[in-house]
Design a protein around this motif. Sequence first.
Motif, mmCIF file in Angstrom:
data_model
loop_
_atom_site.group_PDB
_atom_site.id
_atom_site.type_symbol
_atom_site.label_atom_id
_atom_site.label_comp_id
_atom_site.label_asym_id
_atom_site.label_seq_id
_atom_site.Cartn_x
_atom_site.Cartn_y
_atom_site.Cartn_z
ATOM 1 N N ASN A 5 -68.575 33.156 -15.134
ATOM 2 C CA ASN A 5 -67.793 32.699 -16.276
ATOM 3 C C ASN A 5 -66.579 33.612 -16.439
ATOM 4 N N ASP A 63 -65.552 35.472 -18.834
ATOM 5 C CA ASP A 63 -65.790 36.767 -19.480
ATOM 6 C C ASP A 63 -66.332 37.808 -18.503
ATOM 7 N N ARG A 88 -64.595 25.244 -11.657
ATOM 8 C CA ARG A 88 -65.775 25.699 -12.414
ATOM 9 C C ARG A 88 -65.473 25.923 -13.898
ATOM 10 N N PHE A 89 -64.299 26.535 -14.186
ATOM 11 C CA PHE A 89 -63.974 26.923 -15.558
ATOM 12 C C PHE A 89 -63.054 25.932 -16.260
ATOM 13 N N TRP A 95 -58.350 27.465 -17.806
ATOM 14 C CA TRP A 95 -59.291 28.492 -18.237
ATOM 15 C C TRP A 95 -58.641 29.825 -18.547
#
Length: 185
Positions: free
Chosen positions: A88, A90, A144-145, A149
């Motif tokens: 992710n 973060d 994915r994000f 993002w």
Amino acid sequence: MADPKAHLNGKRILAVDDEADILETIEDILDMADVEVARDYASASEKIRTGRYDLAILDIMGVNGLALLDEAVAKGIPTVMLTAHAVNPDTLMSSIRKGAISYLPKETLAELDDLLEELLAAQAAGKPPWKLLFDRLGGYFDERFGPDWKAKDKNFWSDFSRTWEVGRGIQERLKHDKRIIDKGI
């Protein structure tokens, strides 16, 4: 003919993951290197404190990989984060800030030797390994994000893009590099 895995051959690598099958796969893929493994935080931390490694490959979840990253960076060990459940933005940003040289999704495990060879070659040539990562896997992260993002943390990504080579993570690694410390820099 040049050895295609010259930057991995004979390297001492610490691989840390709580999944035995992942560690076995890493050992198989990196058979040209001397790979030691650990399955938990305590044994990995002990190995980092007492061993000498050319590279660490750390899972994030299950082994407290971000804390191990701090320990590896403090010992001057180039470190790659390898994760499935913690993929992710973060944890990607935390890995950068803490000094990892790369962040690889476990979906790329089959290419681990090629990715590591390229990352280590880039690092040895003084090129930023993070730029290589985003050149290779930027599409994966976008998919994915989500395509925007980076917008949530646009100041971070803007600064990061401008300073590939002098990012906080690199500065953190340099503070622990004996070749630089010994020069009084």
